[in-house]
Write a protein that holds these residues in place. Structure first.
Motif, PDB file in Angstrom:
ATOM      1  N   UNK A 229       0.854  -1.181   0.000  1.00  0.00           N
ATOM      2  CA  UNK A 229       0.000   0.000   0.000  1.00  0.00           C
ATOM      3  C   UNK A 229       0.891   1.233   0.000  1.00  0.00           C
ATOM      4  N   UNK A 230       0.765   2.074  -1.043  1.00  0.00           N
ATOM      5  CA  UNK A 230       1.635   3.240  -1.133  1.00  0.00           C
ATOM      6  C   UNK A 230       1.042   4.428  -0.388  1.00  0.00           C
ATOM      7  N   UNK A 231       1.733   5.554  -0.447  1.00  0.00           N
ATOM      8  CA  UNK A 231       1.327   6.741   0.308  1.00  0.00           C
ATOM      9  C   UNK A 231       0.028   7.345  -0.189  1.00  0.00           C
ATOM     10  N   UNK A 232      -0.390   6.956  -1.391  1.00  0.00           N
ATOM     11  CA  UNK A 232      -1.662   7.451  -1.917  1.00  0.00           C
ATOM     12  C   UNK A 232      -2.792   6.467  -1.642  1.00  0.00           C
ATOM     13  N   UNK A 233      -2.472   5.393  -0.922  1.00  0.00           N
ATOM     14  CA  UNK A 233      -3.499   4.417  -0.575  1.00  0.00           C
ATOM     15  C   UNK A 233      -3.800   3.418  -1.664  1.00  0.00           C
ATOM     16  N   UNK A 234      -2.873   3.245  -2.618  1.00  0.00           N
ATOM     17  CA  UNK A 234      -3.059   2.299  -3.717  1.00  0.00           C
ATOM     18  C   UNK A 234      -2.244   1.038  -3.484  1.00  0.00           C
ATOM     19  N   UNK A 235      -2.761  -0.069  -4.002  1.00  0.00           N
ATOM     20  CA  UNK A 235      -2.021  -1.313  -4.014  1.00  0.00           C
ATOM     21  C   UNK A 235      -2.237  -1.974  -5.377  1.00  0.00           C
ATOM     22  N   UNK A 236      -1.138  -2.375  -6.032  1.00  0.00           N
ATOM     23  CA  UNK A 236      -1.211  -3.023  -7.341  1.00  0.00           C
ATOM     24  C   UNK A 236      -1.221  -4.536  -7.129  1.00  0.00           C
ATOM     25  N   UNK A 237      -2.169  -5.208  -7.766  1.00  0.00           N
ATOM     26  CA  UNK A 237      -2.305  -6.651  -7.579  1.00  0.00           C
ATOM     27  C   UNK A 237      -1.638  -7.424  -8.712  1.00  0.00           C
ATOM     28  N   UNK A 238      -1.193  -8.643  -8.452  1.00  0.00           N
ATOM     29  CA  UNK A 238      -0.666  -9.501  -9.524  1.00  0.00           C
ATOM     30  C   UNK A 238      -1.701  -9.654 -10.639  1.00  0.00           C
TER      31      UNK A 238
ATOM     32  N   UNK B 263      12.336  -2.211 -23.612  1.00  0.00           N
ATOM     33  CA  UNK B 263      12.638  -3.477 -22.948  1.00  0.00           C
ATOM     34  C   UNK B 263      12.450  -4.640 -23.923  1.00  0.00           C
ATOM     35  N   UNK B 264      13.402  -5.568 -23.939  1.00  0.00           N
ATOM     36  CA  UNK B 264      13.252  -6.726 -24.830  1.00  0.00           C
ATOM     37  C   UNK B 264      12.542  -7.880 -24.132  1.00  0.00           C
ATOM     38  N   UNK B 265      12.333  -7.755 -22.825  1.00  0.00           N
ATOM     39  CA  UNK B 265      11.591  -8.775 -22.084  1.00  0.00           C
ATOM     40  C   UNK B 265      10.912  -8.117 -20.886  1.00  0.00           C
ATOM     41  N   UNK B 266       9.660  -8.482 -20.661  1.00  0.00           N
ATOM     42  CA  UNK B 266       8.907  -7.985 -19.511  1.00  0.00           C
ATOM     43  C   UNK B 266       7.988  -9.099 -19.035  1.00  0.00           C
ATOM     44  N   UNK B 267       7.883  -9.233 -17.714  1.00  0.00           N
ATOM     45  CA  UNK B 267       7.003 -10.257 -17.168  1.00  0.00           C
ATOM     46  C   UNK B 267       6.660  -9.935 -15.712  1.00  0.00           C
ATOM     47  N   UNK B 268       5.539 -10.471 -15.280  1.00  0.00           N
ATOM     48  CA  UNK B 268       5.193 -10.404 -13.876  1.00  0.00           C
ATOM     49  C   UNK B 268       5.769 -11.633 -13.173  1.00  0.00           C
ATOM     50  N   UNK B 269       6.281 -11.437 -11.957  1.00  0.00           N
ATOM     51  CA  UNK B 269       6.641 -12.567 -11.116  1.00  0.00           C
ATOM     52  C   UNK B 269       6.056 -12.321  -9.725  1.00  0.00           C
ATOM     53  N   UNK B 270       6.485 -13.075  -8.742  1.00  0.00           N
ATOM     54  CA  UNK B 270       5.896 -12.968  -7.414  1.00  0.00           C
ATOM     55  C   UNK B 270       6.145 -11.606  -6.779  1.00  0.00           C
TER      56      UNK B 270
END
Length: 250
Positions: free
Chosen positions: A41-50, A83-90
């Motif tokens: 949770x950041x200072x603006x009250x947001x949280x980014x989900x997987x 970027x030549x590669x981008x991915x989500x991980x844990x």
């Protein structure tokens, strides 16, 4: 881990990750960085989900239209590479970027080697989110760019208290950017940077003049335009109307 938010309206926003793991393959000048982190949770009250980046990576990532840039300090005047590669991980959104043999690329290479850059940030738009009471959960993001940043808070970020001269400069820059986009005399890469620049300027104008209050007025914008007598105000509202219809990364 500290996540910081630069508070802006939802045209073009920025979030930075400080202290995220960084790796570097010196032999081929490749950096591996985290643009964003999940579950904080950041200072603006947001949280980014997987999963928040799944759609945007599929559409505009390296395996899609390849329209996401790596910039320096969010500046479209300082494009580094794609970027030549981008991915989500844990942990979050991971990217790999090969630093080119250019002045900016070489400078960044040396800054990374010396350990001066340990923070990264994304330029994005929130597509889907839900108020969870204690925080705002962001479940889908449209990603425009990732940046190497020296500080999380960008000194160029405008606020509502910006002087009127700055607003005039922003409008002038918008007009110049639109004119350039219409000319058609650029490479595809330059067009992408100009489109991103226009998106940033749209955001800046919103911050300066609280454009949202005009857009969300109860009467249609077209009717409001008919009732405006001041030519300068009318020109600004027409510009806002145009920007609302201008969509990039479709």
């Amino acid at each position: 881990m500290l996540i910081k938010q630069i508070n802006m309206s939802n045209f073009y926003n920025r979030k930075s990750v400080e202290g995220a793991p960084i790796d570097m393959v010196d032999s081929n000048r490749t950096i591996m960085v985290y643009y964003s982190a999940f579950g904080n949770v950041d200072s603006d009250g947001d949280i980014i989900t997987p999963g928040a980046f799944t759609k945007t990576l599929k559409e505009n990532g390296p395996q899609g239209k390849n329209r996401v840039w790596h910039l320096m300090n969010h500046s479209t005047d300082k494009p580094v590479a794609k970027p030549f590669a981008m991915e989500e991980d844990a942990f979050g959104l991971k990217a790999q970027v090969k630093l080119p043999n250019t002045t900016l690329g070489n400078d960044l290479y040396e800054l990374y080697k010396a350990g001066h850059i340990t923070e990264h940030s994304i330029g994005f738009q929130t597509i889907k989110s839900q108020d969870k009471g204690q925080f705002n959960e962001i479940t889908e993001i449209k990603l425009y760019e990732g940046s190497s940043v020296l500080w999380g808070a960008n000194a160029n970020t405008p606020t509502v208290s910006v002087k009127s001269e700055a607003k005039t400069e922003v409008i002038d820059e918008i007009n110049k950017t639109i004119k350039s986009l219409r000319s058609g005399n650029f490479t595809d890469a330059t067009f992408e940077l100009l489109e991103l620049r226009l998106k940033q300027l749209q955001q800046y104008l919103s911050e300066i003049e609280n454009v949202d209050s005009i857009i969300e007025d109860s009467q249609p914008l077209e009717k409001a335009l008919e009732e405006v007598e001041n030519p300068n105000v009318k020109a600004e509202m027409e510009l806002v109307n145009y920007l609302q219809s201008f969509k990039i990364f479709n």
